[in-house]
Motif scaffolding. Structure first.
Motif, PDB file in Angstrom:
ATOM      1  N   ILE A 164     -10.957  -2.528   9.587  1.00  0.00           N
ATOM      2  CA  ILE A 164      -9.593  -3.015   9.472  1.00  0.00           C
ATOM      3  C   ILE A 164      -8.670  -2.072  10.230  1.00  0.00           C
ATOM      4  O   ILE A 164      -8.847  -0.854  10.193  1.00  0.00           O
ATOM      5  CB  ILE A 164      -9.176  -3.163   7.993  1.00  0.00           C
ATOM      6  CG1 ILE A 164      -7.814  -3.847   7.873  1.00  0.00           C
ATOM      7  CG2 ILE A 164      -9.178  -1.814   7.276  1.00  0.00           C
ATOM      8  CD1 ILE A 164      -7.514  -4.328   6.453  1.00  0.00           C
ATOM      9  N   SER A 165      -7.698  -2.635  10.933  1.00  0.00           N
ATOM     10  CA  SER A 165      -6.764  -1.833  11.700  1.00  0.00           C
ATOM     11  C   SER A 165      -5.883  -1.000  10.773  1.00  0.00           C
ATOM     12  O   SER A 165      -5.799  -1.242   9.573  1.00  0.00           O
ATOM     13  CB  SER A 165      -5.897  -2.730  12.587  1.00  0.00           C
ATOM     14  OG  SER A 165      -5.095  -3.590  11.806  1.00  0.00           O
ATOM     15  N   SER A 166      -5.226  -0.002  11.352  1.00  0.00           N
ATOM     16  CA  SER A 166      -4.405   0.890  10.542  1.00  0.00           C
ATOM     17  C   SER A 166      -3.293   0.151   9.800  1.00  0.00           C
ATOM     18  O   SER A 166      -2.965   0.503   8.660  1.00  0.00           O
ATOM     19  CB  SER A 166      -3.814   2.001  11.415  1.00  0.00           C
ATOM     20  OG  SER A 166      -3.008   1.465  12.444  1.00  0.00           O
ATOM     21  N   SER A 167      -2.730  -0.863  10.431  1.00  0.00           N
ATOM     22  CA  SER A 167      -1.663  -1.637   9.804  1.00  0.00           C
ATOM     23  C   SER A 167      -2.184  -2.724   8.870  1.00  0.00           C
ATOM     24  O   SER A 167      -1.417  -3.273   8.076  1.00  0.00           O
ATOM     25  CB  SER A 167      -0.784  -2.281  10.873  1.00  0.00           C
ATOM     26  OG  SER A 167      -1.517  -3.241  11.612  1.00  0.00           O
ATOM     27  N   GLY A 168      -3.468  -3.043   8.984  1.00  0.00           N
ATOM     28  CA  GLY A 168      -4.052  -4.119   8.204  1.00  0.00           C
ATOM     29  C   GLY A 168      -3.875  -5.495   8.806  1.00  0.00           C
ATOM     30  O   GLY A 168      -4.215  -6.492   8.157  1.00  0.00           O
ATOM     31  N   ASP A 169      -3.375  -5.576  10.035  1.00  0.00           N
ATOM     32  CA  ASP A 169      -3.088  -6.875  10.632  1.00  0.00           C
ATOM     33  C   ASP A 169      -4.270  -7.507  11.356  1.00  0.00           C
ATOM     34  O   ASP A 169      -4.170  -8.650  11.800  1.00  0.00           O
ATOM     35  CB  ASP A 169      -1.882  -6.784  11.576  1.00  0.00           C
ATOM     36  CG  ASP A 169      -2.101  -5.846  12.744  1.00  0.00           C
ATOM     37  OD1 ASP A 169      -1.179  -5.720  13.570  1.00  0.00           O
ATOM     38  OD2 ASP A 169      -3.188  -5.236  12.847  1.00  0.00           O
ATOM     39  N   SER A 170      -5.385  -6.788  11.470  1.00  0.00           N
ATOM     40  CA  SER A 170      -6.566  -7.372  12.081  1.00  0.00           C
ATOM     41  C   SER A 170      -7.820  -6.762  11.480  1.00  0.00           C
ATOM     42  O   SER A 170      -7.818  -5.607  11.044  1.00  0.00           O
ATOM     43  CB  SER A 170      -6.555  -7.196  13.599  1.00  0.00           C
ATOM     44  OG  SER A 170      -6.640  -5.831  13.949  1.00  0.00           O
ATOM     45  N   THR A 171      -8.898  -7.547  11.464  1.00  0.00           N
ATOM     46  CA  THR A 171     -10.187  -7.100  10.954  1.00  0.00           C
ATOM     47  C   THR A 171     -11.299  -7.596  11.858  1.00  0.00           C
ATOM     48  O   THR A 171     -11.141  -8.579  12.587  1.00  0.00           O
ATOM     49  CB  THR A 171     -10.447  -7.611   9.527  1.00  0.00           C
ATOM     50  OG1 THR A 171     -10.493  -9.044   9.535  1.00  0.00           O
ATOM     51  CG2 THR A 171      -9.358  -7.149   8.573  1.00  0.00           C
ATOM     52  N   ILE A 172     -12.431  -6.907  11.824  1.00  0.00           N
ATOM     53  CA  ILE A 172     -13.636  -7.363  12.495  1.00  0.00           C
ATOM     54  C   ILE A 172     -14.794  -7.236  11.518  1.00  0.00           C
ATOM     55  O   ILE A 172     -14.807  -6.343  10.671  1.00  0.00           O
ATOM     56  CB  ILE A 172     -13.919  -6.599  13.801  1.00  0.00           C
ATOM     57  CG1 ILE A 172     -14.033  -5.089  13.543  1.00  0.00           C
ATOM     58  CG2 ILE A 172     -12.851  -6.887  14.842  1.00  0.00           C
ATOM     59  CD1 ILE A 172     -14.501  -4.299  14.747  1.00  0.00           C
ATOM     60  N   ASP A 173     -15.753  -8.138  11.641  1.00  0.00           N
ATOM     61  CA  ASP A 173     -16.905  -8.156  10.749  1.00  0.00           C
ATOM     62  C   ASP A 173     -18.177  -8.377  11.547  1.00  0.00           C
ATOM     63  O   ASP A 173     -18.194  -9.149  12.511  1.00  0.00           O
ATOM     64  CB  ASP A 173     -16.784  -9.272   9.713  1.00  0.00           C
ATOM     65  CG  ASP A 173     -15.566  -9.140   8.842  1.00  0.00           C
ATOM     66  OD1 ASP A 173     -14.709 -10.044   8.875  1.00  0.00           O
ATOM     67  OD2 ASP A 173     -15.477  -8.134   8.106  1.00  0.00           O
ATOM     68  N   ALA A 174     -19.239  -7.700  11.139  1.00  0.00           N
ATOM     69  CA  ALA A 174     -20.544  -7.964  11.716  1.00  0.00           C
ATOM     70  C   ALA A 174     -21.005  -9.363  11.321  1.00  0.00           C
ATOM     71  O   ALA A 174     -20.658  -9.874  10.253  1.00  0.00           O
ATOM     72  CB  ALA A 174     -21.554  -6.926  11.250  1.00  0.00           C
ATOM     73  N   ASP A 175     -21.804  -9.984  12.182  1.00  0.00           N
ATOM     74  CA  ASP A 175     -22.295 -11.321  11.882  1.00  0.00           C
ATOM     75  C   ASP A 175     -23.073 -11.372  10.564  1.00  0.00           C
ATOM     76  O   ASP A 175     -23.036 -12.377   9.853  1.00  0.00           O
ATOM     77  CB  ASP A 175     -23.187 -11.825  13.018  1.00  0.00           C
ATOM     78  CG  ASP A 175     -22.408 -12.167  14.273  1.00  0.00           C
ATOM     79  OD1 ASP A 175     -23.041 -12.266  15.344  1.00  0.00           O
ATOM     80  OD2 ASP A 175     -21.184 -12.344  14.190  1.00  0.00           O
TER      81      ASP A 175
END
Length: 119
Positions: free
Chosen positions: A51-62
């Motif tokens: 999760i980004s520092s601001s919480g505005d984006s996330t990424i997840d492994a498949d």
């Protein structure tokens, strides 16, 4: 220096849920992107969510997409990993990691918390 501590691990049955927490014992967590990495015995470490520092984006492994939800509450200085529909292959030590940004440089690691999924 930033010091990280994980909590919330334990033993759960397949299909169950756990919520991991990552807090800073020293430093300010909100200055960093935070990732959750995991490592099973005899296997290489892999990233699960970030999760980004601001919480505005996330990424997840498949492998965890649709089951794990990463979130943060910067006012409380904590990052969570909500793990749902757990599978035996999710069994691992889970580490909280501070990065400059997701997919960027890994700066600080926590000591890890054990998650075991077994019937």
């Amino acid at each position: 220096q930033l010091q990280l501590v994980e909590s919330g691990g334990g033993l759960v049955q397949p299909g169950g849920s756990l919520r991991l927490s990552c807090a800073a014992s020293r430093g300010i967590l909100s200055a960093y992107a935070i990732g959750w990495f995991r490592q099973a015995p005899g296997k290489e470490r892999e990233g699960a969510s970030c999760i980004s520092s601001s919480g505005d984006s996330t990424i997840d492994a498949d492998s965890v997409k649709g089951r794990f939800i990463i979130s943060r509450d910067n006012a409380e200085n904590v990052v969570y990993l909500q793990m749902n529909s757990l599978k035996p292959e999710d069994t691992a030590v889970y580490y909280c990691v501070a990065l400059d940004y997701c997919s960027g440089t890994e700066e600080y690691w926590g000591q890890g918390t054990q998650v075991t999924v077994s019937s």
